[in-house]
Design an enzyme around this catalytic site. Structure first.
Site, PDB file in Angstrom:
ATOM      1  N   TYR A  68       0.868  -1.174   0.000  1.00  0.00           N
ATOM      2  CA  TYR A  68       0.000   0.000   0.000  1.00  0.00           C
ATOM      3  C   TYR A  68       0.906   1.225   0.000  1.00  0.00           C
ATOM      4  CZ  TYR A  68      -3.950  -3.090   1.027  1.00  0.00           C
ATOM      5  OH  TYR A  68      -4.908  -4.062   0.976  1.00  0.00           O
ATOM      6  N   HIS A  99      -0.215 -12.187   0.376  1.00  0.00           N
ATOM      7  CA  HIS A  99      -1.134 -11.321  -0.360  1.00  0.00           C
ATOM      8  C   HIS A  99      -1.802 -11.974  -1.567  1.00  0.00           C
ATOM      9  CE1 HIS A  99      -1.820  -6.718  -0.857  1.00  0.00           C
ATOM     10  NE2 HIS A  99      -2.882  -7.382  -1.222  1.00  0.00           N
ATOM     11  N   SER A 152     -12.303  -4.840  -0.799  1.00  0.00           N
ATOM     12  CA  SER A 152     -13.123  -4.015  -1.693  1.00  0.00           C
ATOM     13  C   SER A 152     -14.613  -4.255  -1.435  1.00  0.00           C
ATOM     14  CB  SER A 152     -12.790  -4.329  -3.162  1.00  0.00           C
ATOM     15  OG  SER A 152     -13.314  -3.366  -4.026  1.00  0.00           O
ATOM     16  N   PRO A 153     -15.066  -4.203  -0.171  1.00  0.00           N
ATOM     17  CA  PRO A 153     -16.460  -4.520   0.143  1.00  0.00           C
ATOM     18  C   PRO A 153     -17.482  -3.594  -0.510  1.00  0.00           C
ATOM     19  CG  PRO A 153     -15.388  -3.465   2.009  1.00  0.00           C
ATOM     20  CD  PRO A 153     -14.308  -3.789   1.026  1.00  0.00           C
ATOM     21  N   LEU A 154     -17.054  -2.363  -0.831  1.00  0.00           N
ATOM     22  CA  LEU A 154     -17.972  -1.412  -1.465  1.00  0.00           C
ATOM     23  C   LEU A 154     -17.696  -1.258  -2.958  1.00  0.00           C
ATOM     24  CD1 LEU A 154     -17.963   1.261   1.374  1.00  0.00           C
ATOM     25  CD2 LEU A 154     -19.689  -0.495   0.929  1.00  0.00           C
ATOM     26  N   GLY A 155     -16.885  -2.164  -3.512  1.00  0.00           N
ATOM     27  CA  GLY A 155     -16.644  -2.154  -4.954  1.00  0.00           C
ATOM     28  C   GLY A 155     -15.433  -1.375  -5.394  1.00  0.00           C
TER      29      GLY A 155
END
Length: 290
Positions: A55, A130, A210-213
């Site tokens: 990141y 990862h 990426s739970p919200l896309g």
């Protein structure tokens, strides 16, 4: 905030975590603002923060997120003894792109650097491989993590972007406590490829990344009528509905939505209070991608 146990361990983590990625990529906010986000999350009871060595902007910026988190925790006025930072290793960022690297030599070095970047004073609570690199066996790639557990640099090991078969291969070599795969209304593979069911069976924590896309899709949630209508009915945001939907899908799921401003993590934490009935979950299931 309510807590859950990390896999079969005695480590308790908040039922919604903070995804640190948006605070370290090319479009990241100023460091002072990022630290405000992290402090707000802690104020709200978040005790799990998910990050990775990759990141960052590119290879010259590697481990940026881990250093940022260490700095934010050091500056926090409250108690941080119960904070769990989950990091990952195994992806490279040449010129800002994403490539896999399961070379044990690299992983051994990046685990050491992650440990140092996070302060070097106590073991990394959770280190996750990862993404499996086809050029190296899972056993070879996880050998450095197993060594790091024995050396006291890591407490627990997880995997990311793994199939059920790959999870089983990992379990044959080391103890695995978590799985982190993509899961959201546009990508529901874990429901159908057996991974979610296997995590329930093995008591593994499942972190949906990426739970919200992600940045490209989260703004489109308003365009999904069933989600928009439920949000309006309950007086909450579409993002809170999606997080509630994910949490309702399985007790092993612990969302880790990303944030780059305090209001985003405030909204995510509030989702813990949003309840969906079985009928409402079914409504969403029938209308979003399979």
């Amino acid at each position: 905030m309510e807590t859950k146990k990390l896999g079969k361990t005695d480590v308790k983590i908040s039922e919604i975590g903070l995804g640190a990625m948006p605070m370290s990529l090319q479009s990241r906010p100023p460091e002072s603002e990022a630290i405000q986000v992290i402090h707000k999350a802690l104020d709200l009871g978040v005790t799990l923060i998910d990050t990775a060595d990759s990141y960052c902007k590119d290879e010259s910026d590697k481990h940026h997120s881990e250093r940022l988190l260490a700095k934010a925790l050091k500056q926090y006025n409250g108690d941080t003894s119960n904070i769990t930072i989950a990091t990952k290793g195994g992806l490279m960022r040449p010129q800002g792109s994403w490539t896999r690297n399961g070379n044990p030599v690299h992983l051994r070095e990046t685990i050491r650097l992650s440990f140092e970047s996070l302060g070097g004073e106590k073991p990394i609570t959770l280190w996750q491989y990862h993404s499996p690199d086809p050029d190296y066996s899972i056993e070879a790639a996880l050998t450095p993590a197993k060594e790091a557990v024995e050396q006291g640099m890591i407490r627990y090991i997880g995997v990311s972007n793994f199939s059920v078969a790959q999870i089983k291969q990992a379990q044959d070599f080391v103890e695995i406590v978590s799985v982190q795969n993509q899961y959201n209304p546009w990508h529901r593979n874990p429901e159908f490829d057996g991974v979610l069911e296997y995590c329930e069976q093995e008591n593994l924590t499942f972190f949906p990344w990426s739970p919200l896309g992600g940045s490209r899709r989260h703004s489109n949630l308003e365009d999904i009528p069933v989600i928009a209508n439920l949000a309006k009915e309950k007086g909450v945001s579409v993002y809170q509905i999606v997080l509630a939907w994910l949490r309702a899908k399985s007790d092993c799921i612990l969302p880790i939505p990303g944030a780059s401003k305090p209001s985003s993590i405030e909204s995510s934490v509030a989702a813990a209070k949003v309840e969906l009935s079985e009928a409402e979950v079914e409504q969403i299931d029938q209308k979003v991608a399979t």
